[in-house]
Design an enzyme around this catalytic site. Structure first.
Site, PDB file in Angstrom:
ATOM      1  N   HIS A 217       0.862  -1.190   0.000  1.00 46.63           N
ATOM      2  CA  HIS A 217       0.000   0.000   0.000  1.00 46.63           C
ATOM      3  C   HIS A 217       0.892   1.232   0.000  1.00 46.63           C
ATOM      4  O   HIS A 217       1.862   1.302   0.756  1.00 46.63           O
ATOM      5  CB  HIS A 217      -0.893   0.000   1.250  1.00 46.63           C
ATOM      6  CG  HIS A 217      -2.062   0.932   1.133  1.00 46.63           C
ATOM      7  ND1 HIS A 217      -1.911   2.301   1.103  1.00 46.63           N
ATOM      8  CD2 HIS A 217      -3.389   0.708   1.023  1.00 46.63           C
ATOM      9  CE1 HIS A 217      -3.109   2.865   0.986  1.00 46.63           C
ATOM     10  NE2 HIS A 217      -4.026   1.910   0.931  1.00 46.63           N
TER      11      HIS A 217
ATOM     12  N   ARG B 241      -6.984  10.050  -0.042  1.00 44.10           N
ATOM     13  CA  ARG B 241      -6.731  10.479  -1.419  1.00 44.10           C
ATOM     14  C   ARG B 241      -8.040  10.574  -2.191  1.00 44.10           C
ATOM     15  O   ARG B 241      -8.212  11.420  -3.055  1.00 44.10           O
ATOM     16  CB  ARG B 241      -5.739   9.541  -2.100  1.00 44.10           C
ATOM     17  CG  ARG B 241      -4.309   9.838  -1.675  1.00 44.10           C
ATOM     18  CD  ARG B 241      -3.324   8.840  -2.249  1.00 44.10           C
ATOM     19  NE  ARG B 241      -3.465   7.533  -1.645  1.00 44.10           N
ATOM     20  CZ  ARG B 241      -3.616   6.399  -2.289  1.00 44.10           C
ATOM     21  NH1 ARG B 241      -3.630   6.396  -3.607  1.00 44.10           N
ATOM     22  NH2 ARG B 241      -3.750   5.263  -1.630  1.00 44.10           N
TER      23      ARG B 241
END
Ligand SMILES: Cc1cc2nc3c(=O)[nH]c(=O)nc-3n(C[C@H](O)[C@H](O)[C@H](O)COP(=O)(O)OP(=O)(O)OC[C@H]3O[C@@H](n4cnc5c(N)ncnc54)[C@H](O)[C@@H]3O)c2cc1C
Length: 503
Positions: free
Chosen positions: A268, A291
């Site tokens: 990740h 995000r």
């Protein structure tokens, strides 16, 4: 915030005589809990019992840590929000993200059952999965999570889901949770799985069953499987609990199960680096939803370098390339530099509002996210030239305002990067790529049967669901698809196990 559900009961079996359960489920994360709920529903009125064996003191697993949400295509919630989505689009995004290595049969089943899975959680367990975000690699907003409470407290999505299912199970008289019980062997009667052996409180015990569901999660927590299949990642930190050691792979391969995609380990892009312990192995995940809400990534010189909403593999390799050297990697002022690639994650006030101040405040309290009032303070905190910082944010907003595509191919711009109010706060963190999810695992079919290595046929009596399985996500899992696979294939495993137990 993990492993949160209290132990309900302990096994009363002796070490000499095997006890009986109609169905045994190994692992108490979301896949195991969903399998248990469905197995009980499908055997109502029959007297079939379901035992769930969990090696930790509490259930929850990595599922309880999930923070970005669960995918659903064509849900009522999406319709209410005016989002047009289709099963075909989720299937296509899943397969595109898998880079040609995903199974189209499994992806089709996942997508087809996705709206039903989200609505099952909403209606059966009264879960308010009403916030929908567009995360990396998705063509539309479809990842459902929980809103903050009206008084501003965060409601972590994974924790909420596993708590609700565990609470439901605790009221079921035919259900038994056996906590602190590590399953060590699958028992065979001829070619058929006939139960398990497990260790609890220093004793070895057996439990006979007509069906066993493996829901033991992945191997991102470390150990032999990770060492064997991804030795190049050994130095990286991880977001997983230490319990994620791939036990189910050991159990099932010992009875002939096939493995698939074992080298495919998802890193990740955004594990939080905490200023007080920058070299810690276990990282708290900076949720993908940050995000999704508009957070940007910057190198130590204040430059953007990627479409923040690209898939995880793309963002991870961009951080590795752009933020790897001593003068480009982000660090906390005065803190030790662990020497790993790291970027600054930055939210404007609008992005922070969209993400939710409950969860953001939680990160701040944990010392993972910091705030700075205005651009001058932000540039000073990040130790970068103010002009370079302002240039990056302004350039982002110009493309956003023009409804255009930027130099990194970014075409979805959730929020402006510059605050309208010059004194308003920005929120920032240091993030580093971290081992997160193991795409490989037991080869299985769309009915959750574990398949044999020699001839590809189902191993009689053995089912599996969740991160222990492989083949669905190919080379790269799409955000939000894991909670979804736990519900879709966990329920399917429960359904199939019920059929076996009722024969
Ligand atoms: C920090 C973090 C955030 C995430 N966020 C998201 C997200 O927002 N959306 C999403 O879709 N996915 C997310 N994921 C991925 C997702 O949460 C997991 O992949 C998924 O929940 C795994 O569920 P599972 O039931 O297969 O395994 P787990 O939830 O890990 O449960 C497995 C359980 O099996 C037990 N067990 C293991 N071996 C044995 C044994 N031998 N005997 C008995 N018990 C055993 C373990 O102790 C554990 O409790 C996230 C993962 C992490 C780490």
């Amino acid at each position: 915030m993990h492993s949160i559900i209290k132990q309900a009961t302990k096994a009363a079996s002796s070490s000499h005589t095997a006890a009986q359960a109609g169905i045994v489920i190994v692992g108490g994360g979301l896949a195991g809990l969903a399998a248990a709920v469905e197995a009980l529903r499908r055997t109502q009125g029959s007297g079939v019992t379901v035992a769930l064996l969990e090696k930790e003191a509490r259930t929850g697993g990595n599922s309880a840590k999930a923070s970005s949400g669960i995918n659903g295509a064509g849900t009522q919630t999406q319709r209410k929000l005016g989002i047009n989505d289709t099963v075909a689009a989720l299937e296509a995004d899943t397969l595109r993200s898998a880079r040609g290595e995903g199974s189209s049969v499994l992806a089709e089943r996942l997508a087809q059952d996705s709206a039903g899975a989200v609505e099952w959680l909403q209606t059966q367990f009264a879960l308010d999965l009403d916030v929908v975000a567009q995360l990396g690699g998705h063509s539309v907003a479809r990842t459902h999570r929980r809103p903050d409470t009206p008084d501003g407290r965060p409601q972590p999505v994974g924790w909420g889901i596993v708590s609700a299912l565990a609470k439901h199970l605790a009221d079921e008289p035919r259900f038994r949770l056996v906590a602190g019980a590590r399953v060590t062997t699958l028992e065979l009667d001829g070619a058929r799985i006939s139960g398990v052996t497990y260790e609890q409180d220093g004793a070895t015990r057996q439990l006979d069953a007509r069906a066993v569901v493996l829901a033991t999660g992945g191997f991102g927590g470390g150990g032999e499987w990770l060492k064997r299949y991804a030795p190049q990642l050994e130095a990286l930190p991880a977001t997983n609990g230490a319990f994620a050691t791939g036990d189910g792979l050991q159990l099932a391969t010992a009875v002939g199960a096939a493995l698939v995609g074992m080298e495919r380990v998802q890193v990740h892009p955004t594990g939080f680096v905490r200023a007080s312990e920058p070299a810690a192995h276990t990282k708290f995940l900076a949720a993908e939803a940050l995000r999704g809400a508009g957070a940007l990534l910057l190198d130590a010189r204040g430059r953007r370098f990627v479409d923040e909403l690209a898939t995880r593999d793309v963002v991870t390799s961009a951080i590795n390339d752009a933020c790897g050297s001593p003068d480009t990697r982000a660090t906390h002022a005065g803190a030790e530099d662990p020497g790993l690639p790291a970027a600054f994650l930055l939210l404007s006030q609008a992005a922070a509002d969209a993400f939710g101040h409950g969860a953001l405040g939680f990160y701040e309290k944990m010392g993972l996210v910091h705030s700075a009032a205005g651009l001058d303070a932000l540039a000073a905190a990040l130790r970068m030239p103010r002009a370079a910082l302002e240039h990056s944010l302004r350039a982002h907003d110009e493309v956003r305002n023009a409804n255009s595509v930027d130099g990194f191919g970014k075409r979805v711009f959730p929020q402006p990067a510059l605050n309208a109010d010059a004194a308003a706060p920005y929120f920032w963190a240091v993030v580093t790529p971290s081992i997160h999810y193991t795409m490989g695992g037991l080869r299985f079919d769309e009915h959750a049967h574990v398949l044999r290595a020699t001839d590809g046929a189902p191993i009689p009596g053995l089912l599996a669901a969740g991160e222990v399985t492989g083949g669905l996500h190919g080379a790269n899992r799409l955000a939000g698809n894991s909670l979804l696979e736990c519900v879709v294939f966990g329920r399917e495993a429960g359904r199939q196990a019920a059929m076996l137990a009722l024969v």
